[in-house]
Scaffold this motif. Structure first.
Motif, short mmCIF file in Angstrom:
data_model
loop_
_atom_site.label_atom_id
_atom_site.label_comp_id
_atom_site.label_asym_id
_atom_site.label_seq_id
_atom_site.Cartn_x
_atom_site.Cartn_y
_atom_site.Cartn_z
N ARG A 1 0.84 -1.20 0.00
CA ARG A 1 0.00 0.00 0.00
C ARG A 1 0.87 1.24 0.00
N ARG A 2 0.20 2.38 -0.16
CA ARG A 2 0.88 3.67 -0.17
C ARG A 2 0.32 4.54 0.94
N LEU A 3 1.09 5.56 1.29
CA LEU A 3 0.67 6.44 2.37
C LEU A 3 -0.66 7.12 2.05
N ARG A 4 -0.83 7.54 0.81
CA ARG A 4 -2.07 8.24 0.47
C ARG A 4 -3.30 7.35 0.55
N ASP A 5 -3.10 6.03 0.57
CA ASP A 5 -4.24 5.12 0.70
C ASP A 5 -4.94 5.28 2.04
N LEU A 6 -4.23 5.79 3.05
CA LEU A 6 -4.85 5.97 4.36
C LEU A 6 -5.94 7.04 4.33
N PHE A 7 -5.80 8.00 3.43
CA PHE A 7 -6.68 9.18 3.47
C PHE A 7 -7.88 9.06 2.54
N GLY A 8 -7.75 8.26 1.49
CA GLY A 8 -8.85 8.13 0.56
C GLY A 8 -9.00 9.38 -0.30
N PRO A 9 -9.93 9.35 -1.23
CA PRO A 9 -10.13 10.51 -2.11
C PRO A 9 -10.74 11.68 -1.34
N LEU A 10 -10.38 12.88 -1.74
CA LEU A 10 -10.95 14.08 -1.12
C LEU A 10 -12.39 14.25 -1.59
N ARG A 11 -13.29 14.43 -0.64
CA ARG A 11 -14.69 14.73 -0.95
C ARG A 11 -15.02 16.08 -0.33
N ARG B 1 -12.86 7.17 8.73
CA ARG B 1 -12.29 7.92 7.62
C ARG B 1 -11.33 8.93 8.19
N LEU B 2 -10.13 8.98 7.63
CA LEU B 2 -9.05 9.72 8.27
C LEU B 2 -9.01 11.19 7.86
N LEU B 3 -9.37 11.49 6.63
CA LEU B 3 -9.18 12.85 6.12
C LEU B 3 -9.94 13.91 6.92
N PRO B 4 -11.22 13.71 7.29
CA PRO B 4 -11.88 14.73 8.11
C PRO B 4 -11.20 14.94 9.45
N LEU B 5 -10.65 13.86 10.01
CA LEU B 5 -9.95 13.98 11.29
C LEU B 5 -8.65 14.76 11.13
#
Length: 256
Positions: free
Chosen positions: A90-100, A230-234
Motif C-alpha cells: 500500500r501507499r501512504l495516500r491510501d490511508l486518506f482516501g479521495p478528497l470529498r 475515515r481519516l481525512l476529516p480527522l
C-alpha cells in the motif's frame, strides 16, 4: 446458456485474483501486520520527540522551539508509516482516501468537537495535577520569528498528517484484531499522550498535566476515528486544532 452471465457468479477467490480495496475502504479494512512492525511505527514519534526535547535543553534553547522543529519529526514519522505500508503493498495516500467536498464540513464539525473536548481534558488534567489552574510562567520565552512562522504555517499540517497517520490511520486498526476495539483505542491514546513528554521536560507537574490532557484527547480522537472510519476529516480537524492552540500562540510570542 450465456457463459458471460454464468462467469459473473464466480467469486474472486475462485479465480485466484485478490480484489484491490478502494482507497476509502483501507482504514476500515486494514490488513494484519507483524506486531513488531506496528510497535516500531507506534514508538517512533514519541522517541523522536523526546530526543528533540532533550536536544533543545542541551543546546540551551527553550522547548517552544519544538513547535517548529517538530516538522522534522513529522516527516520522519510519515516516512516510517510509508515504509510499513509499502510492506503491505500500500501507499501512504491510501490511508486518506479521495478528497470529498463533504470532508470539509465533517472536518469543521470534528474541529468543534475536538476544541470542546481538548479544553475539557485540559481543565480536568490541571485540576488533578495542580488542583486548579496551572502556575503562570515567570517570564515568556524568547521566540524567534522563524519559529513562530513555521509553527503557524507548516507545523499544524505536518503534525495533523503525521499523528493521524501513525496513531489512527496505521496503528489503531492494526491493533484491533489483537487487543479488541477498546484495547486498541486505549493503547494508542496512551502512546499518543506519552509522546508529549518531550514538549514539557522542565517540570514534573507540567509533564503530568500535558500527558494526562493528551491521553484524554487521544481517547476522543480515537473514538472519532471509530465513528467516522475515515481519516481525512480527522486530519482537517486536527490541523485546525493545532493551528488555533499551538501555531497562533507561538506566533504571538514571536511578534509581541
Amino acid at each position: 446458456m450465456d457463459t458471460t452471465a454464468r462467469t459473473s457468479f464466480i467469486s474472486p477467490e475462485a479465480t485466484g485474483v485478490t480484489p484491490v480495496p478502494r482507497p476509502d475502504e483501507t482504514s476500515a479494512g486494514a490488513p494484519s501486520a507483524p506486531l513488531l512492525r506496528v510497535v516500531g511505527v507506534l514508538a517512533a514519534r514519541p522517541v523522536l520527540i523526546l530526543l528533540l526535547g532533550v536536544g533543545l535543553l542541551a543546546a540551551g534553547l527553550p522547548l517552544v522551539h519544538a513547535n517548529a522543529l517538530v516538522v522534522v519529526v513529522d516527516v520522519l514519522a510519515l516516512g516510517a508509516v510509508a515504509l510499513a505500508l509499502r510492506a503491505e503493498g500500500r501507499r501512504l495516500r491510501d490511508l486518506f482516501g479521495p478528497l470529498r467536498w463533504i470532508d470539509l464540513a465533517w472536518g469543521a464539525l470534528l474541529l468543534v468537537i475536538l476544541l470542546l473536548g481538548f479544553l475539557a481534558a485540559n481543565i480536568a488534567a490541571n485540576l488533578i495535577v495542580h488542583g486548579g489552574a496551572p502556575p503562570m510562567p515567570t517570564a515568556a520565552p524568547v521566540v524567534p520569528l522563524w519559529v513562530g512562522l513555521a509553527a503557524v504555517l507548516i507545523a499544524p499540517l505536518t503534525i495533523a498528517l503525521a499523528e493521524e497517520s501513525v496513531y489512527r490511520g496505521y496503528a489503531q486498526p492494526r491493533l484491533e484484531p489483537r487487543l479488541g476495539r477498546i484495547g486498541a483505542l486505549v493503547t494508542v491514546a496512551l502512546v499518543f499522550g506519552v509522546q508529549h513528554v518531550g514538549f514539557s521536560l522542565t517540570s514534573g507537574p507540567d509533564v503530568a498535566a500535558k500527558v494526562l490532557t493528551t491521553v484524554l484527547a487521544g481517547l476522543l480522537l480515537g473514538a472519532l476515528w471509530l465513528w467516522m472510519r475515515r481519516l481525512l476529516p480527522l486530519v482537517l480537524a486536527h490541523w485546525g486544532l493545532d493551528l488555533l492552540l499551538l501555531g497562533l500562540p507561538t506566533l504571538a510570542l514571536a511578534v509581541l
